[in-house]
Write a protein that holds these residues in place. Structure first.
Motif, mmCIF file in Angstrom:
data_model
loop_
_atom_site.group_PDB
_atom_site.id
_atom_site.type_symbol
_atom_site.label_atom_id
_atom_site.label_comp_id
_atom_site.label_asym_id
_atom_site.label_seq_id
_atom_site.Cartn_x
_atom_site.Cartn_y
_atom_site.Cartn_z
ATOM 1 N N MET A 20 0.835 -1.213 0.000
ATOM 2 C CA MET A 20 0.000 0.000 0.000
ATOM 3 C C MET A 20 0.866 1.257 0.000
ATOM 4 N N GLY A 21 1.916 1.236 0.826
ATOM 5 C CA GLY A 21 2.814 2.383 0.881
ATOM 6 C C GLY A 21 3.506 2.627 -0.447
ATOM 7 N N MET A 22 3.917 1.547 -1.102
ATOM 8 C CA MET A 22 4.570 1.678 -2.403
ATOM 9 C C MET A 22 3.581 2.149 -3.464
ATOM 10 N N SER A 23 2.355 1.663 -3.378
ATOM 11 C CA SER A 23 1.330 2.098 -4.326
ATOM 12 C C SER A 23 1.072 3.596 -4.201
ATOM 13 N N GLU A 24 0.997 4.052 -2.975
ATOM 14 C CA GLU A 24 0.766 5.481 -2.743
ATOM 15 C C GLU A 24 1.934 6.317 -3.263
ATOM 16 N N ALA A 81 4.103 5.458 -5.608
ATOM 17 C CA ALA A 81 4.157 5.368 -7.068
ATOM 18 C C ALA A 81 3.156 6.307 -7.713
ATOM 19 N N ARG A 82 1.967 6.419 -7.124
ATOM 20 C CA ARG A 82 0.943 7.312 -7.677
ATOM 21 C C ARG A 82 1.327 8.780 -7.485
ATOM 22 N N ARG A 83 2.048 9.044 -6.409
ATOM 23 C CA ARG A 83 2.408 10.425 -6.100
ATOM 24 C C ARG A 83 3.673 10.878 -6.826
ATOM 25 N N GLU A 84 4.687 9.976 -6.903
ATOM 26 C CA GLU A 84 5.989 10.379 -7.425
ATOM 27 C C GLU A 84 6.398 9.632 -8.696
ATOM 28 N N GLY A 85 5.616 8.624 -9.076
ATOM 29 C CA GLY A 85 5.965 7.843 -10.264
ATOM 30 C C GLY A 85 6.641 6.529 -9.895
ATOM 31 N N LEU A 86 6.611 5.584 -10.824
ATOM 32 C CA LEU A 86 7.142 4.251 -10.557
ATOM 33 C C LEU A 86 8.643 4.252 -10.286
ATOM 34 N N LEU A 87 9.367 5.167 -10.909
ATOM 35 C CA LEU A 87 10.818 5.204 -10.705
ATOM 36 C C LEU A 87 11.185 5.535 -9.265
ATOM 37 N N ALA A 88 10.269 6.189 -8.550
ATOM 38 C CA ALA A 88 10.535 6.558 -7.154
ATOM 39 C C ALA A 88 10.607 5.327 -6.245
ATOM 40 N N ILE A 94 0.211 -2.286 -8.428
ATOM 41 C CA ILE A 94 1.065 -1.088 -8.415
ATOM 42 C C ILE A 94 1.415 -0.688 -9.841
ATOM 43 N N GLN A 95 1.736 -1.679 -10.661
ATOM 44 C CA GLN A 95 2.082 -1.397 -12.052
ATOM 45 C C GLN A 95 0.920 -0.756 -12.792
ATOM 46 N N ALA A 96 -0.313 -1.143 -12.424
ATOM 47 C CA ALA A 96 -1.507 -0.606 -13.084
ATOM 48 C C ALA A 96 -1.916 0.756 -12.529
ATOM 49 N N GLY A 97 -1.269 1.184 -11.427
ATOM 50 C CA GLY A 97 -1.584 2.483 -10.848
ATOM 51 C C GLY A 97 -2.848 2.487 -10.005
ATOM 52 N N ASP A 98 -3.219 1.345 -9.415
ATOM 53 C CA ASP A 98 -4.431 1.268 -8.607
ATOM 54 C C ASP A 98 -4.325 2.134 -7.354
ATOM 55 N N ARG A 137 -6.193 1.830 -1.576
ATOM 56 C CA ARG A 137 -7.298 1.132 -0.915
ATOM 57 C C ARG A 137 -7.834 0.007 -1.796
ATOM 58 N N ILE A 138 -7.857 0.237 -3.098
ATOM 59 C CA ILE A 138 -8.272 -0.821 -4.017
ATOM 60 C C ILE A 138 -7.273 -1.974 -3.959
ATOM 61 N N LEU A 139 -5.982 -1.625 -3.926
ATOM 62 C CA LEU A 139 -4.934 -2.638 -3.814
ATOM 63 C C LEU A 139 -5.132 -3.463 -2.536
ATOM 64 N N ALA A 140 -5.383 -2.774 -1.429
ATOM 65 C CA ALA A 140 -5.564 -3.466 -0.152
ATOM 66 C C ALA A 140 -6.756 -4.406 -0.195
ATOM 67 N N MET A 141 -7.848 -3.968 -0.797
ATOM 68 C CA MET A 141 -9.039 -4.809 -0.882
ATOM 69 C C MET A 141 -8.781 -6.049 -1.736
ATOM 70 N N LYS A 142 -7.993 -5.895 -2.790
ATOM 71 C CA LYS A 142 -7.621 -7.045 -3.612
ATOM 72 C C LYS A 142 -6.834 -8.060 -2.794
ATOM 73 N N LEU A 143 -5.864 -7.554 -2.021
ATOM 74 C CA LEU A 143 -4.987 -8.451 -1.270
ATOM 75 C C LEU A 143 -5.699 -9.075 -0.078
ATOM 76 N N LEU A 144 -6.607 -8.349 0.535
ATOM 77 C CA LEU A 144 -7.348 -8.881 1.679
ATOM 78 C C LEU A 144 -8.213 -10.065 1.291
ATOM 79 N N SER A 145 -8.609 -10.124 0.033
ATOM 80 C CA SER A 145 -9.445 -11.232 -0.419
ATOM 81 C C SER A 145 -8.704 -12.570 -0.358
ATOM 82 N N TYR A 146 -7.361 -12.530 -0.240
ATOM 83 C CA TYR A 146 -6.582 -13.758 -0.151
ATOM 84 C C TYR A 146 -6.551 -14.322 1.269
ATOM 85 N N LEU A 147 -6.968 -13.540 2.250
ATOM 86 C CA LEU A 147 -6.881 -13.969 3.645
ATOM 87 C C LEU A 147 -8.136 -14.712 4.070
#
Length: 260
Positions: free
Chosen positions: A82-86, A88-95, A228-232, A235-245
């Protein structure tokens, strides 16, 4: 050390020992060196044919894996992604490149490195799933060796029974040989059954569970990396991952990672 495995193994042997004692027999009655040689060592040497030198010698390390506690910190993985997703959306994937040095999980690190390098999503999925497939293959080989030993042990037990009966029938006139030969005939079957049902089959099941748990975590990481690559949105990323638990653990993690 994994407490459940230790309690299970110790409890099984304790109950068998207690049953022997309360049944009026002594424990030493069930100790027979020829039976040990036939069942334990005989089935282990037969494993060399199936697994080769490295597989047969490494079987004890494989059995030891069942005693190790394995934790994957799903909450930490979700929080990190989630932190990396945030970021990446704020500073770009290279960050994200500077974040990769702090990652200890090599599987997730390789996936995120591909993201930073601008690799196509399908290529990332293919590479990560291929690595996961290879991991599952190695696990399957280890579990297969344990299962083979679980098959060989009772078979050698039956072989020992035949050996004991043959020895007994060939020496019916020698009453002193009847007892030892009958002991080999019966105790080898007991040893083979105990090896398979008290040790090897339960450990095989434990290793299969560990394999399934690790596979689930790797699949969750693949989903997170691709998200992350798709720029989600994080919170959407977290909901996707929570479905695995599992539902029981999902609520606690969900309350923590989506508390804002």
């Amino acid at each position: 050390m994994e407490l459940g495995t230790i309690i299970g193994l110790a409890g099984c042997f304790a109950m068998i020992g207690l049953g022997i004692i309360t049944g009026g027999s002594g424990l030493l009655t069930f100790v027979d060196i020829p039976s040990v040689l036939i069942v334990v060592l005989g089935s282990w040497f037969a494993l060399f044919t199936f697994s080769g030198m490295s597989g047969a010698l490494g079987i004890f390390n494989i059995l030891g894996l069942a005693l190790k506690v394995t934790t994957y910190d799903e909450k930490g993985i979700i929080t990190k992604l989630m932190g990396m997703s945030e970021k990446a959306r704020r500073e770009g994937l290279l960050a994200l490149e500077e974040e990769l040095e702090d990652l200890e999980d090599e599987f997730m690190k390789k996936g995120l490195r591909l993201v930073v390098d601008g690799t196509d999503a399908e290529v990332i999925r293919t590479l990560m799933e291929n690595e996961l497939s290879q991991l599952q293959g190695r696990h399957a080989a280890k579990i297969g060796a344990v299962n083979m030993w679980a098959t060989l042990a009772p078979g050698l037990g039956m072989l020992g029974t035949v050996i004991g009966l043959i020895g007994m029938l060939k020496n019916l006139e020698d009453k002193s040989a009847l007892g030892p030969n009958m002991a080999v005939a019966l105790i080898t079957t007991l040893y083979g059954s105990m090896m398979a049902n008290l040790i090897l089959i339960p450990i095989s099941g434990k290793l299969s569970t560990k394999d399934a748990d690790e596979t689930l975590v790797k699949e969750m990481q693949i989903e997170g990396v691709l998200s992350i690559q798709a720029g989600d949105n994080p919170r959407i990323l977290a909901m996707k991952l929570l479905s695995y638990l599992e539902p029981e653990g999902r609520k606690a993690v969900e309350a923590e990672v989506l508390k804002d």
